[in-house]
Write a protein that holds these residues in place. Structure first.
Motif, short mmCIF file in Angstrom:
data_model
loop_
_atom_site.label_atom_id
_atom_site.label_comp_id
_atom_site.label_asym_id
_atom_site.label_seq_id
_atom_site.Cartn_x
_atom_site.Cartn_y
_atom_site.Cartn_z
N UNK A 7 0.83 -1.20 0.00
CA UNK A 7 0.00 0.00 0.00
C UNK A 7 0.87 1.25 0.00
N UNK A 8 0.43 2.26 -0.73
CA UNK A 8 1.14 3.53 -0.67
C UNK A 8 0.70 4.26 0.60
N UNK A 9 1.32 5.39 0.86
CA UNK A 9 1.03 6.13 2.09
C UNK A 9 -0.45 6.52 2.17
N UNK A 10 -1.01 6.92 1.04
CA UNK A 10 -2.42 7.30 1.03
C UNK A 10 -3.32 6.12 1.40
N UNK A 11 -2.95 4.93 0.92
CA UNK A 11 -3.70 3.73 1.24
C UNK A 11 -3.61 3.38 2.72
N UNK A 12 -2.40 3.52 3.27
CA UNK A 12 -2.21 3.27 4.71
C UNK A 12 -3.04 4.26 5.52
N UNK A 13 -3.04 5.52 5.10
CA UNK A 13 -3.79 6.54 5.84
C UNK A 13 -5.29 6.25 5.79
N UNK A 14 -5.80 5.79 4.65
CA UNK A 14 -7.22 5.43 4.55
C UNK A 14 -7.51 4.25 5.48
N UNK A 15 -6.60 3.31 5.54
CA UNK A 15 -6.77 2.15 6.41
C UNK A 15 -6.73 2.54 7.88
N UNK A 37 7.04 0.31 10.93
CA UNK A 37 7.55 1.62 10.53
C UNK A 37 6.65 2.29 9.51
N UNK A 38 6.09 1.50 8.59
CA UNK A 38 5.21 2.07 7.56
C UNK A 38 3.96 2.65 8.21
N UNK A 39 3.38 1.92 9.15
CA UNK A 39 2.17 2.40 9.83
C UNK A 39 2.51 3.60 10.71
N UNK A 40 3.56 3.48 11.52
CA UNK A 40 3.94 4.59 12.40
C UNK A 40 4.26 5.86 11.61
N UNK A 41 4.86 5.69 10.44
CA UNK A 41 5.22 6.83 9.61
C UNK A 41 4.01 7.58 9.04
N UNK A 42 2.85 6.92 9.05
CA UNK A 42 1.64 7.54 8.52
C UNK A 42 0.69 8.01 9.61
N UNK A 43 1.08 7.85 10.85
CA UNK A 43 0.29 8.35 11.97
C UNK A 43 0.73 9.77 12.32
N UNK A 44 -0.14 10.48 12.98
CA UNK A 44 0.28 11.78 13.51
C UNK A 44 1.35 11.51 14.57
N UNK A 45 2.12 12.52 14.89
CA UNK A 45 3.20 12.34 15.85
C UNK A 45 2.65 11.84 17.19
N UNK A 46 1.55 12.41 17.62
CA UNK A 46 0.96 12.01 18.89
C UNK A 46 0.49 10.56 18.86
N UNK A 47 -0.17 10.17 17.77
CA UNK A 47 -0.66 8.79 17.65
C UNK A 47 0.50 7.81 17.54
N UNK A 48 1.57 8.22 16.85
CA UNK A 48 2.75 7.36 16.71
C UNK A 48 3.43 7.15 18.06
N UNK A 49 3.35 8.11 18.94
CA UNK A 49 3.92 7.96 20.28
C UNK A 49 3.02 7.09 21.16
#
Length: 98
Positions: A7-15, A37-49
């Motif tokens: 999935x591209x970044x847009x696909x991950x973000x939709x998911x 890393x792919x999922x964390x990279x597409x989360x907001x900073x707060x959500x990734x933390x």
């Protein structure tokens, strides 16, 4: 579940919009580092933390439970692909003609 890498970044973000944080935390318990890393990279900073904290909070989880959540995520990917909201890359470049 490893096909999430297609999935591209847009696909991950939709998911990400479709899947609850607790489900991601459970699914990540058995995921490869690349997928994490792919999922964390597409989360907001707060959500990734927050996601690693959520994983830690869950403690040990049965493999069958992790696999069940991962399958739910895969089913969501298929639904989004069928509806045209996301596209899964087949690894090759698309050809365009005039």
């Amino acid at each position: 579940f490893d096909d999430l890498m297609k999935l591209d970044d847009r696909g991950i973000q939709a998911l990400l919009k479709e899947i609850d944080t607790s489900q991601w935390a459970t699914a990540h318990k058995g995921a490869s580092e690349d997928i994490k890393q792919k999922v964390l990279g597409n989360l907001s900073q707060r959500a990734a933390e927050m996601l690693p904290e959520e994983m830690e909070y869950l403690g040990p989880i049965r493999l069958s439970d992790v696999e069940a959540i991962q399958q739910q995520i895969v089913d969501t990917v298929r639904r989004l692909e069928d509806s045209g909201e996301i596209q899964i890359s087949n690894g090759g470049e698309d050809e365009f003609i005039d």
